[in-house]
Structure formats: C-alpha cells, structure tokens
Design an enzyme around this catalytic site. Structure first.
Site, mmCIF file in Angstrom:
data_model
loop_
_atom_site.group_PDB
_atom_site.id
_atom_site.type_symbol
_atom_site.label_atom_id
_atom_site.label_comp_id
_atom_site.label_asym_id
_atom_site.label_seq_id
_atom_site.Cartn_x
_atom_site.Cartn_y
_atom_site.Cartn_z
ATOM 1 N N GLU A 24 0.822 -1.216 0.000
ATOM 2 C CA GLU A 24 0.000 0.000 0.000
ATOM 3 C C GLU A 24 0.850 1.257 0.000
ATOM 4 O O GLU A 24 0.481 2.259 -0.617
ATOM 5 C CB GLU A 24 -0.974 -0.012 1.187
ATOM 6 C CG GLU A 24 -2.008 -1.116 1.115
ATOM 7 C CD GLU A 24 -2.793 -1.158 -0.192
ATOM 8 O OE1 GLU A 24 -3.153 -0.080 -0.727
ATOM 9 O OE2 GLU A 24 -3.049 -2.269 -0.690
ATOM 10 N N HIS A 47 1.751 2.098 -3.564
ATOM 11 C CA HIS A 47 0.672 2.838 -4.245
ATOM 12 C C HIS A 47 0.631 4.285 -3.763
ATOM 13 O O HIS A 47 0.552 5.220 -4.560
ATOM 14 C CB HIS A 47 -0.690 2.199 -3.952
ATOM 15 C CG HIS A 47 -0.915 0.871 -4.590
ATOM 16 N ND1 HIS A 47 -0.770 0.639 -5.934
ATOM 17 C CD2 HIS A 47 -1.308 -0.307 -4.044
ATOM 18 C CE1 HIS A 47 -1.059 -0.618 -6.201
ATOM 19 N NE2 HIS A 47 -1.380 -1.225 -5.069
#
Length: 197
Positions: free
Chosen positions: A40, A43
């Site tokens: 994550e 991203h």
C-alpha cells in the site's frame, strides 16, 4: 509527512486477523501485514508523487482498497500507480534477500506472493486494473472493459479451480477458502451490469 486520510477497518478483517494470529501466531500475522503495508505504501508514494490525494484506505476480508483523487492522472500515471504496489513488494523481497534472505524467508516469501498475486489480471487486483488501463489507453474504454472482463473471468475461475484442487489434494485448508470464494465472486462480478463502475 503523511497527510491525513481515513482508515476503515471492517469487522471481517479484524476477525480474520485475530483468527489467523490465534492459529498461526502473531509473528506470521505481522509478516503478512508488513508485506501488505509495503504494498500500500508503494501505491501511496506514487499517487502522492503525481499530486493525487489519498482520501481513504479500507481494510476488508479480501484486502485493502485505497481511494484516491486520481482524476488528473493520465493513463500512464494510473498504470504506474496500479503497478507500484507489486513493484514495492518485489523491491522489498529483493532488498531482504540482499540483506540475508535466509534470516527472513517468510518476509521474502510474503512479499513475493503478494506481488505475484496482485499482478493476476483480475479486478479488483492491480493486474486487472493495469490490463484495463493498458487496453483503454490503446483502444479506448470499451476495449479496456472487454479485455478486463474476459481475462479477469478466465483468470479468476482458473485460480478458483487451482485453489479448489489444492484444497482437495491436501484434505482442505480453511485459509484457502476465502481466496477461492473471492475468485469465484471476482470471476462472475464483471458480468452483472454496473458492477465494475
């Protein structure tokens, strides 16, 4: 450093994490969650680097979903952001290996598995998003939708069959059941109008 964003944790995620920790221990749970955090953050870093604001992160039984204000991103920018999570996992696995991977085999494995799994061309996985963006960029959104629908369904149902085969061959593993059910769901979902918008 990190701009505020809402983090939502579903009850299903909390129950699954607790169950996993009780059966396998806290160390394996920390390893898996660490690999997910690396993913994550990959991203997040690329989205932020392109000026997109991350509004929220939802943690559910089937993984994390990051919602960002990415309306200004080009197809190439969105594609890079979609692939940044798997790339971060791959880089983490390579870095851990270079630092003596035999000391952290579970962390290397968790990052590699998360990288490969998320590259499958199944929406809502990163590979499915990347396939949609590539086809849309080349031939338009209609072609992107068709490519993502057909490839996603084939890959999801193949994954479900493989997981079912492993479960059958090993006498069953409850840890594979959520992934099997999710694969069937993801394989059929694109065929219902408005489901992938």
């Amino acid at each position: 450093m990190f701009p505020p964003c809402k983090i939502h944790v579903s009850g299903g995620f909390a129950v699954l994490a607790l169950w996993f920790a009780l059966v396998n221990g806290w160390e394996p749970l920390a390893t898996v969650l660490g690999a997910a955090a690396v993913h994550e953050l990959g991203h997040w870093a690329l989205l932020r680097g392109q000026g997109a604001k991350v509004r929220s992160v939802r943690l559910g039984v089937l993984g994390a979903v990051m919602e960002a204000d990415s309306g200004r991103l080009t197809y190439g920018g969105e594609l890079a952001a979609a692939l940044a999570g798997p790339a971060a996992n791959l880089l983490a696995a390579l870095a851990l290996t270079a630092l003596g991977g035999s000391r952290w085999p579970a962390a290397v494995g968790a990052n590699l598995v998360l990288c490969i799994f998320n590259l499958l061309p199944i929406r809502p996985l990163d590979g499915g998003r990347a396939l949609y963006l590539l086809a849309s960029w080349a031939r338009g959104p209609g072609a992107g939708e068709a490519a993502a629908r057909w490839a996603g369904t084939a890959a999801a149902l193949a994954l479900a069959a493989a997981l079912g085969g492993v479960m059958w061959g090993t006498g069953g593993s409850l840890w594979l059941l959520p992934a099997l059910l999710a694969s069937v769901y993801w394989g059929l979902l694109p065929w219902f109008p408005g489901s992938c918008e």
